[in-house]
Design an enzyme around this catalytic site. Structure first.
Site, PDB file in Angstrom:
ATOM      1  N   ASP A  35     -62.643  10.450 -19.378  1.00  0.00           N
ATOM      2  CA  ASP A  35     -62.598  10.405 -17.897  1.00  0.00           C
ATOM      3  C   ASP A  35     -62.521  11.798 -17.283  1.00  0.00           C
ATOM      4  O   ASP A  35     -63.257  12.107 -16.345  1.00  0.00           O
ATOM      5  CB  ASP A  35     -61.492   9.462 -17.365  1.00  0.00           C
ATOM      6  CG  ASP A  35     -60.071   9.812 -17.738  1.00  0.00           C
ATOM      7  OD1 ASP A  35     -59.855  10.711 -18.587  1.00  0.00           O
ATOM      8  OD2 ASP A  35     -59.143   9.176 -17.168  1.00  0.00           O
ATOM      9  N   SER A  66     -34.015   0.321  -7.944  1.00  0.00           N
ATOM     10  CA  SER A  66     -34.580  -0.521  -8.995  1.00  0.00           C
ATOM     11  C   SER A  66     -33.434  -1.042  -9.831  1.00  0.00           C
ATOM     12  O   SER A  66     -32.526  -0.283 -10.186  1.00  0.00           O
ATOM     13  CB  SER A  66     -35.536   0.280  -9.881  1.00  0.00           C
ATOM     14  OG  SER A  66     -35.877  -0.512 -11.009  1.00  0.00           O
ATOM     15  N   LEU A 123     -49.908   1.962 -21.673  1.00  0.00           N
ATOM     16  CA  LEU A 123     -50.524   0.880 -20.895  1.00  0.00           C
ATOM     17  C   LEU A 123     -50.489   1.195 -19.398  1.00  0.00           C
ATOM     18  O   LEU A 123     -50.643   0.316 -18.560  1.00  0.00           O
ATOM     19  CB  LEU A 123     -49.820  -0.455 -21.187  1.00  0.00           C
ATOM     20  CG  LEU A 123     -49.879  -0.906 -22.653  1.00  0.00           C
ATOM     21  CD1 LEU A 123     -49.125  -2.217 -22.847  1.00  0.00           C
ATOM     22  CD2 LEU A 123     -51.329  -1.070 -23.119  1.00  0.00           C
ATOM     23  N   SER A 125     -48.065   2.457 -17.207  1.00  0.00           N
ATOM     24  CA  SER A 125     -46.999   2.083 -16.286  1.00  0.00           C
ATOM     25  C   SER A 125     -46.990   3.051 -15.101  1.00  0.00           C
ATOM     26  O   SER A 125     -46.666   2.655 -13.974  1.00  0.00           O
ATOM     27  CB  SER A 125     -45.647   2.102 -17.004  1.00  0.00           C
ATOM     28  OG  SER A 125     -45.434   3.345 -17.621  1.00  0.00           O
ATOM     29  N   GLU A 158     -50.173  12.362  -9.414  1.00  0.00           N
ATOM     30  CA  GLU A 158     -49.791  12.590 -10.814  1.00  0.00           C
ATOM     31  C   GLU A 158     -50.161  14.014 -11.251  1.00  0.00           C
ATOM     32  O   GLU A 158     -49.425  14.670 -11.970  1.00  0.00           O
ATOM     33  CB  GLU A 158     -50.452  11.548 -11.718  1.00  0.00           C
ATOM     34  CG  GLU A 158     -49.872  11.583 -13.099  1.00  0.00           C
ATOM     35  CD  GLU A 158     -49.876  10.243 -13.810  1.00  0.00           C
ATOM     36  OE1 GLU A 158     -50.113   9.204 -13.162  1.00  0.00           O
ATOM     37  OE2 GLU A 158     -49.656  10.244 -15.025  1.00  0.00           O
ATOM     38  N   ASP A 170     -56.999   5.340 -15.076  1.00  0.00           N
ATOM     39  CA  ASP A 170     -55.903   4.379 -14.971  1.00  0.00           C
ATOM     40  C   ASP A 170     -55.707   3.902 -13.539  1.00  0.00           C
ATOM     41  O   ASP A 170     -55.549   2.710 -13.264  1.00  0.00           O
ATOM     42  CB  ASP A 170     -54.597   5.001 -15.490  1.00  0.00           C
ATOM     43  CG  ASP A 170     -54.727   5.510 -16.920  1.00  0.00           C
ATOM     44  OD1 ASP A 170     -55.717   5.150 -17.583  1.00  0.00           O
ATOM     45  OD2 ASP A 170     -53.850   6.264 -17.356  1.00  0.00           O
ATOM     46  N   TYR A 219     -52.103  16.656 -24.547  1.00  0.00           N
ATOM     47  CA  TYR A 219     -53.082  16.131 -23.589  1.00  0.00           C
ATOM     48  C   TYR A 219     -53.655  17.293 -22.771  1.00  0.00           C
ATOM     49  O   TYR A 219     -54.868  17.462 -22.665  1.00  0.00           O
ATOM     50  CB  TYR A 219     -52.411  15.105 -22.664  1.00  0.00           C
ATOM     51  CG  TYR A 219     -53.371  14.406 -21.727  1.00  0.00           C
ATOM     52  CD1 TYR A 219     -53.929  13.188 -22.073  1.00  0.00           C
ATOM     53  CD2 TYR A 219     -53.721  14.962 -20.495  1.00  0.00           C
ATOM     54  CE1 TYR A 219     -54.818  12.539 -21.219  1.00  0.00           C
ATOM     55  CE2 TYR A 219     -54.603  14.322 -19.647  1.00  0.00           C
ATOM     56  CZ  TYR A 219     -55.136  13.109 -20.002  1.00  0.00           C
ATOM     57  OH  TYR A 219     -56.026  12.472 -19.153  1.00  0.00           O
TER      58      TYR A 219
HETATM   59  C1  GLA Z   1     -54.237   8.752 -20.201  1.00  0.00           C
HETATM   60  C2  GLA Z   1     -54.734   9.316 -18.877  1.00  0.00           C
HETATM   61  C3  GLA Z   1     -56.162   8.862 -18.589  1.00  0.00           C
HETATM   62  C4  GLA Z   1     -57.087   9.107 -19.777  1.00  0.00           C
HETATM   63  C5  GLA Z   1     -56.448   8.592 -21.075  1.00  0.00           C
HETATM   64  C6  GLA Z   1     -57.253   8.971 -22.293  1.00  0.00           C
HETATM   65  O1  GLA Z   1     -54.119   7.371 -20.100  1.00  0.00           O
HETATM   66  O2  GLA Z   1     -53.898   8.895 -17.824  1.00  0.00           O
HETATM   67  O3  GLA Z   1     -56.645   9.519 -17.436  1.00  0.00           O
HETATM   68  O4  GLA Z   1     -57.426  10.461 -19.875  1.00  0.00           O
HETATM   69  O5  GLA Z   1     -55.137   9.091 -21.248  1.00  0.00           O
HETATM   70  O6  GLA Z   1     -58.486   8.320 -22.277  1.00  0.00           O
END
Ligand code: GLA
Length: 389
Positions: A35, A66, A123, A125, A158, A170, A219
């Site tokens: 992405d 919360s 996932l 969140s 983010e 996401d 990352y």
């Molecule tokens: C995380 C990031 C996404 C994407 C994935 C890897 O989920 O939030 O933007 O880069 O990693 O595909």
């Protein structure tokens, strides 16, 4: 969790009746780390969701509560922090700050957050809380923005507020996902195509229950390595602006001239884009055998070339092989722990989940968690009208 459950909790805490918004987490079927290279992804929104309930306050304060985290947090709406505070509510604050910068009036409000997306499991969140918060905050000022715009704002929160350099996948699928469908997205144009998931197929998500610390640092490092790849390809061909623009032929022509690490990263991205395009066609044509092969190739590439898998993810992926009803599987999300996604024939899904858990437990000593997921709709308001309560 239903709208009335959330409303009841809100009323107990604040004595007001709220408007309530839900945004889902996601699994990614294929197209990993593509992405932010302006490439292709094919996730699906799932049933795990974050709920944000909201009602106005007259004193200009944002009070965020919360039941899942101790202590309420209070901020002046006209003096919001502009950077991460380290508190769990940073995603809410980040979205509020970004909306405010865009000219949306953020007034005082009571806010309740309730999430059932497993945290740290890959996932999404974080996207779920961002998107639900954006819808809730905007509702107070009657601001209406198109969903793709909301996804971009949440990603900005983010990137700029929380400090994670994530791509758009996401937030976009959390906004725009559709029940029963995979969401094929071109992350450059933001054009998308809904691809029906054939009936009789279950998405079995297997949580390794590990999350290695290096995830965020690695990352961001992968992003830098991709940027280095772009700089080098752009010298050979000035029309290259992102790894998305590098064709398979161009890759083969130059791969030997790249430093080894950059060559591996670029090879993963260029071929993963091809796999994702092909996977969308295979899913649409019902060619599940081909889809399964592409998912396995994707995993091997993430393990060997992009180097974002880990021992536990590899064991979980290998544990699926040969089980009845298994079509294909791979790690899903950013990597270094979290979940695998497996496509499994419906009639075998429960047995598959039990057997893979057994194999994984025996190999690692860790008790995994498995979820039978369905593709769900993206974010929306779920408040009941007063007459329906
Ligand atoms: C995380 C990031 C996404 C994407 C994935 C890897 O989920 O939030 O933007 O880069 O990693 O595909």
């Amino acid at each position: 969790m239903t709208a009335s459950d959330i409303a009841a909790r809100f009323e107990r805490r604040f004595g007001q009746s709220p408007r309530t918004f839900r945004a889902p987490g996601r699994v990614n079927l294929i197209g990993e780390h593509t992405d932010y290279n302006e490439g292709f992804v094919m996730p699906a929104a799932v049933q795990f969701s974050t709920y944000v309930a909201i009602a106005p306050r007259a004193d200009g304060k944002l009070l965020i509560h919360s039941e899942q985290f101790p202590g309420d947090l209070e901020f002046d709406a006209d003096r919001l922090p502009q950077q991460r505070t380290g508190a769990w509510c940073d995603y809410v604050l980040g979205v509020a700050a970004v909306l405010q910068k865009r000219g949306v009036d953020i007034a005082g409000a009571n806010i309740l957050v309730h999430g059932d997306v497993p945290i740290g499991a890959g996932l999404s969140s974080s996207a779920a809380i961002e998107v639900a918060s954006a819808l809730a905050l905007m509702s107070l000022s009657s601001t209406q923005l198109p969903l793709p715009e909301i996804a971009k704002l949440c990603r900005r929160a983010e990137n700029e507020f929380v400090g994670a350099r994530v791509g758009i996948m996401d937030q976009f699928v959390s906004c725009m996902g559709k029940a029963g469908h995979a969401f094929f997205l071109d992350c450059r144009s933001l054009d998308y195509k809904l691809v029906p998931i054939p009936s009789g197929i279950e998405l079995v998500v297997c949580n390794t229950k590990v999350k290695h610390d290096l995830a965020t640092g690695e990352y961001n490092r992968r992003r830098e390595e991709c940027e280095e790849g772009v700089r080098r390809f752009a010298k050979w061909n000035p029309t290259i602006h992102a790894l998305r623009d590098v064709s398979v032929e161009m890759l083969h022509q130059h791969v030997r001239d790249l430093p080894e690490i950059i060559a591996k990263r670029c090879t993963h991205i260029v071929l993963e884009n091809q796999r994702t395009l092909e996977a969308a066609d295979a899913l649409a044509a019902g060619d599940l055998a081909r889809l399964g092969t592409l998912m396995r190739e994707s995993h091997d590439s993430l393990r060997d070339l992009y180097e974002v898998s880990c021992r536990e993810l590899d064991i979980m992926v290998d544990s699926a092989e040969g089980l009845p009803g298994f079509i294909g599987g791979r790690m899903t999300g950013g990597g270094f722990g979290g979940c695998t996604i497996n496509l499994v024939r419906e009639e075998d899904a429960e047995n598959f989940a039990a057997q893979i858990a057994d194999r994984y437990r025996k190999a690692t000593g860790i008790e995994p968690q498995t979820y039978l997921c369905t593709a769900e709709d993206g974010a929306r308001e779920i408040s009941l009208s007063p007459s329906a309560r």
